[in-house]
Design an enzyme around this catalytic site. Structure first.
Site, PDB file in Angstrom:
ATOM      1  N   TYR A  14      73.410 119.310 -34.271  1.00  0.00           N
ATOM      2  CA  TYR A  14      73.248 118.162 -33.382  1.00  0.00           C
ATOM      3  C   TYR A  14      74.200 118.196 -32.180  1.00  0.00           C
ATOM      4  O   TYR A  14      74.092 117.349 -31.289  1.00  0.00           O
ATOM      5  CB  TYR A  14      73.438 116.858 -34.155  1.00  0.00           C
ATOM      6  N   HIS A  19      71.366 112.410 -28.477  1.00  0.00           N
ATOM      7  CA  HIS A  19      71.812 111.379 -29.419  1.00  0.00           C
ATOM      8  C   HIS A  19      73.312 111.490 -29.726  1.00  0.00           C
ATOM      9  O   HIS A  19      73.885 110.554 -30.277  1.00  0.00           O
ATOM     10  CB  HIS A  19      71.010 111.509 -30.715  1.00  0.00           C
ATOM     11  N   PHE A  64      75.343 109.827 -40.305  1.00  0.00           N
ATOM     12  CA  PHE A  64      74.116 109.957 -39.530  1.00  0.00           C
ATOM     13  C   PHE A  64      73.882 108.632 -38.819  1.00  0.00           C
ATOM     14  O   PHE A  64      74.305 107.570 -39.261  1.00  0.00           O
ATOM     15  CB  PHE A  64      72.903 110.396 -40.356  1.00  0.00           C
ATOM     16  N   ASN A  66      71.568 106.394 -38.173  1.00  0.00           N
ATOM     17  CA  ASN A  66      70.938 105.168 -38.661  1.00  0.00           C
ATOM     18  C   ASN A  66      71.774 104.392 -39.673  1.00  0.00           C
ATOM     19  O   ASN A  66      71.427 103.273 -40.025  1.00  0.00           O
ATOM     20  CB  ASN A  66      69.571 105.480 -39.260  1.00  0.00           C
TER      21      ASN A  66
END
Length: 186
Positions: A14, A19, A64, A66
């Site tokens: 990532y 994000h 993460f 969320n």
């Protein structure tokens, strides 16, 4: 004490994605203030230091995106920090690529990490620095936010992360009102 949190997803795959722009801002803040973000507690990588005569904790939740609120709630409860001394830095698809918006409070919009934080803290009354990543013209939103910036946007995004860091420094040292007046350009 101030808690400065950058949102993103853990793991090398990532790194450099849209994000994870909040993580990028934390990395730059850590570099500028010589704070090592290498301790693991509260489901986050974090580091503590001082600037502007104030104690500051820089954090990158490892839950993460969320579930970011779980990490943040643990930190806020442990350090007994008021939400006005929390700053969250994150990507925002509802803002044009390379733009910056600072707010004292507000809704999560479409951002799942912010939804988690607001739910876990039971409050939306905390400063946030929103870095615009724009919306995809076509294709899947998840693929877009988890994708990397195209070459033509990389320098622009470096500049906006620099401005976001300066805005956070202003919030900590001089207050949110001055930061909003200085960095919220139309």
């Amino acid at each position: 004490m101030h808690i400065i949190v950058g949102l993103g997803n853990p793991g090398r795959k990532y790194d450099g994605t849209r994000h994870n722009i909040g993580f990028d801002a934390i990395d730059l803040l850590a570099h500028r203030h010589d704070i090592k973000v290498n301790k693991l507690k509260h489901k986050a990588l974090y580091g503590e230091g001082f600037w502007g005569g104030k104690k500051v904790l820089l954090a990158k939740p490892q839950t993460f995106m969320n579930l970011s609120g779980e990490s943040l709630r643990d930190m806020m409860e442990f350090y007994k920090v008021d939400t006005k001394n929390l700053v969250v830095i994150y990507d925002d698809i509802d803002i044009e690529v390379g733009s910056l918006r600072i707010r004292q409070k507000g809704s999560a919009g479409s951002h799942n990490g912010m939804k988690s934080i607001i739910y876990q803290l039971q409050s939306d009354a905390f400063p946030r620095v929103r870095i615009g990543i724009g919306k995809p013209k076509f294709g899947d939103l998840a693929d877009y936010v988890l994708g990397r910036f195209p070459k033509e946007e990389i320098n622009l995004m470096r500049e906006v992360v620099e401005k976001a860091v300066e805005a956070v420094e202003t919030i900590v040292e001089e207050g949110i009102d001055l930061a909003m007046n200085r960095y919220n350009k139309t």
